[in-house]
Design a protein around this motif. Structure first.
Motif, PDB file in Angstrom:
ATOM      1  N   SER A   1       0.554  10.509  -1.541  1.00 17.04           N
ATOM      2  CA  SER A   1      -0.230  11.608  -0.981  1.00 17.04           C
ATOM      3  C   SER A   1      -0.305  11.435   0.536  1.00 17.04           C
ATOM      4  O   SER A   1      -1.225  10.814   1.057  1.00 17.04           O
ATOM      5  CB  SER A   1      -1.637  11.605  -1.573  1.00 17.04           C
ATOM      6  N   PRO A   2       0.678  11.979   1.251  1.00 14.61           N
ATOM      7  CA  PRO A   2       0.716  11.778   2.706  1.00 14.61           C
ATOM      8  C   PRO A   2      -0.428  12.497   3.416  1.00 14.61           C
ATOM      9  O   PRO A   2      -1.068  13.397   2.862  1.00 14.61           O
ATOM     10  CB  PRO A   2       2.064  12.372   3.110  1.00 14.61           C
ATOM     11  N   MET A   3      -0.656  12.091   4.643  1.00 17.90           N
ATOM     12  CA  MET A   3      -1.665  12.741   5.465  1.00 17.90           C
ATOM     13  C   MET A   3      -1.209  14.163   5.763  1.00 17.90           C
ATOM     14  O   MET A   3      -0.021  14.446   5.812  1.00 17.90           O
ATOM     15  CB  MET A   3      -1.898  11.933   6.741  1.00 17.90           C
ATOM     16  N   GLN A   4      -2.188  15.055   5.937  1.00 18.59           N
ATOM     17  CA  GLN A   4      -1.931  16.479   6.172  1.00 18.59           C
ATOM     18  C   GLN A   4      -2.505  16.871   7.533  1.00 18.59           C
ATOM     19  O   GLN A   4      -3.538  16.353   7.940  1.00 18.59           O
ATOM     20  CB  GLN A   4      -2.615  17.327   5.097  1.00 18.59           C
ATOM     21  N   PRO A   5      -1.872  17.821   8.217  1.00 16.78           N
ATOM     22  CA  PRO A   5      -2.440  18.269   9.490  1.00 16.78           C
ATOM     23  C   PRO A   5      -3.699  19.100   9.269  1.00 16.78           C
ATOM     24  O   PRO A   5      -3.772  19.908   8.350  1.00 16.78           O
ATOM     25  CB  PRO A   5      -1.324  19.125  10.089  1.00 16.78           C
ATOM     26  N   VAL A   6      -4.692  18.857  10.101  1.00 16.32           N
ATOM     27  CA  VAL A   6      -5.925  19.637  10.107  1.00 16.32           C
ATOM     28  C   VAL A   6      -6.235  19.954  11.566  1.00 16.32           C
ATOM     29  O   VAL A   6      -6.178  19.078  12.424  1.00 16.32           O
ATOM     30  CB  VAL A   6      -7.109  18.871   9.474  1.00 16.32           C
ATOM     31  N   THR A   7      -6.569  21.204  11.838  1.00 16.84           N
ATOM     32  CA  THR A   7      -6.883  21.639  13.194  1.00 16.84           C
ATOM     33  C   THR A   7      -8.370  21.936  13.314  1.00 16.84           C
ATOM     34  O   THR A   7      -8.937  22.651  12.485  1.00 16.84           O
ATOM     35  CB  THR A   7      -6.066  22.895  13.549  1.00 16.84           C
TER      36      THR A   7
ATOM     37  N   ASP B   1       0.866  -1.182   0.000  1.00 16.37           N
ATOM     38  CA  ASP B   1       0.000   0.000   0.000  1.00 16.37           C
ATOM     39  C   ASP B   1       0.901   1.229   0.000  1.00 16.37           C
ATOM     40  O   ASP B   1       1.562   1.532   0.983  1.00 16.37           O
ATOM     41  CB  ASP B   1      -0.896  -0.010   1.237  1.00 16.37           C
ATOM     42  N   VAL B   2       0.926   1.942  -1.132  1.00 15.34           N
ATOM     43  CA  VAL B   2       1.802   3.108  -1.274  1.00 15.34           C
ATOM     44  C   VAL B   2       1.012   4.416  -1.368  1.00 15.34           C
ATOM     45  O   VAL B   2       1.561   5.438  -1.732  1.00 15.34           O
ATOM     46  CB  VAL B   2       2.739   2.964  -2.501  1.00 15.34           C
TER      47      VAL B   2
ATOM     48  N   LEU C   1      -6.527  20.737   2.013  1.00 22.13           N
ATOM     49  CA  LEU C   1      -6.474  19.284   2.161  1.00 22.13           C
ATOM     50  C   LEU C   1      -6.920  18.691   0.826  1.00 22.13           C
ATOM     51  O   LEU C   1      -8.108  18.705   0.502  1.00 22.13           O
ATOM     52  CB  LEU C   1      -7.398  18.805   3.294  1.00 22.13           C
ATOM     53  N   PRO C   2      -5.981  18.215   0.018  1.00 18.52           N
ATOM     54  CA  PRO C   2      -6.348  17.717  -1.314  1.00 18.52           C
ATOM     55  C   PRO C   2      -7.286  16.509  -1.252  1.00 18.52           C
ATOM     56  O   PRO C   2      -7.167  15.668  -0.369  1.00 18.52           O
ATOM     57  CB  PRO C   2      -5.002  17.304  -1.932  1.00 18.52           C
ATOM     58  N   VAL C   3      -8.206  16.445  -2.197  1.00 21.07           N
ATOM     59  CA  VAL C   3      -9.087  15.291  -2.361  1.00 21.07           C
ATOM     60  C   VAL C   3      -8.493  14.463  -3.492  1.00 21.07           C
ATOM     61  O   VAL C   3      -8.402  14.920  -4.631  1.00 21.07           O
ATOM     62  CB  VAL C   3     -10.535  15.725  -2.678  1.00 21.07           C
ATOM     63  N   GLN C   4      -8.068  13.254  -3.182  1.00 15.95           N
ATOM     64  CA  GLN C   4      -7.288  12.443  -4.104  1.00 15.95           C
ATOM     65  C   GLN C   4      -8.045  12.004  -5.346  1.00 15.95           C
ATOM     66  O   GLN C   4      -7.454  11.843  -6.400  1.00 15.95           O
ATOM     67  CB  GLN C   4      -6.729  11.209  -3.380  1.00 15.95           C
ATOM     68  N   SER C   5      -9.355  11.819  -5.255  1.00 17.27           N
ATOM     69  CA  SER C   5     -10.109  11.303  -6.404  1.00 17.27           C
ATOM     70  C   SER C   5     -10.143  12.281  -7.564  1.00 17.27           C
ATOM     71  O   SER C   5     -10.319  11.880  -8.706  1.00 17.27           O
ATOM     72  CB  SER C   5     -11.540  10.955  -5.990  1.00 17.27           C
ATOM     73  N   GLY C   6     -10.027  13.574  -7.273  1.00 21.49           N
ATOM     74  CA  GLY C   6     -10.107  14.572  -8.336  1.00 21.49           C
ATOM     75  C   GLY C   6     -11.528  14.899  -8.759  1.00 21.49           C
ATOM     76  O   GLY C   6     -11.750  15.767  -9.600  1.00 21.49           O
TER      77      GLY C   6
ATOM     78  N   LYS D   1      -7.974  12.791   2.456  1.00 29.08           N
ATOM     79  CA  LYS D   1      -9.254  12.611   1.785  1.00 29.08           C
ATOM     80  C   LYS D   1      -9.015  11.821   0.498  1.00 29.08           C
ATOM     81  O   LYS D   1      -8.434  12.332  -0.444  1.00 29.08           O
ATOM     82  CB  LYS D   1      -9.891  13.964   1.423  1.00 29.08           C
ATOM     83  N   SER D   2      -9.452  10.583   0.471  1.00 29.45           N
ATOM     84  CA  SER D   2      -9.362   9.789  -0.750  1.00 29.45           C
ATOM     85  C   SER D   2     -10.422  10.227  -1.746  1.00 29.45           C
ATOM     86  O   SER D   2     -10.211  10.192  -2.948  1.00 29.45           O
ATOM     87  CB  SER D   2      -9.530   8.305  -0.436  1.00 29.45           C
TER      88      SER D   2
END
Length: 103
Positions: free
Chosen positions: A16-22, A10-11, A86-91, A34-35
């Protein structure tokens, strides 16, 4: 005898690494990814667990079993995704509820 099945590593986090959210309510800081608009992965730290007001307000949340999630954090993550921090990976574009737009 059957041949062993190859398991792919699983790469996803490499790409797309996790990002900090407060959280805007209590300032709990988590790592999120966000996948898609519907799927979010959240990693809680011990400090975030302690800071989360909704966890403290839920008596069953101490072990995590009675805690369904923090609505304030969910809204903070949604805002981060909508703003693009926070990018959404699906586009895929942000889903729109046509029924709500045209009552």
């Amino acid at each position: 005898m059957s041949e062993p099945v190859a398991v792919r590593p699983d790469v996803r986090l490499d790409d797309s690494p996790m990002q900090p959210v407060t959280c805007t309510r209590c300032s709990a800081r988590v790592e999120a990814r966000k996948s898609s608009w519907e799927q979010t992965t959240i990693q809680w730290s011990a400090a975030a667990i302690t800071a989360c007001q909704e966890r403290r307000e839920n008596p069953g949340a101490s072990d995590g079993v009675g805690f369904a999630g923090c609505s304030s954090l969910a809204e903070s993550i949604r805002e981060a995704a909508v703003s693009g921090s926070l990018p959404v990976q699906s586009g895929d574009p942000l889903p729109v509820n046509d029924e709500a737009a045209h009552p």
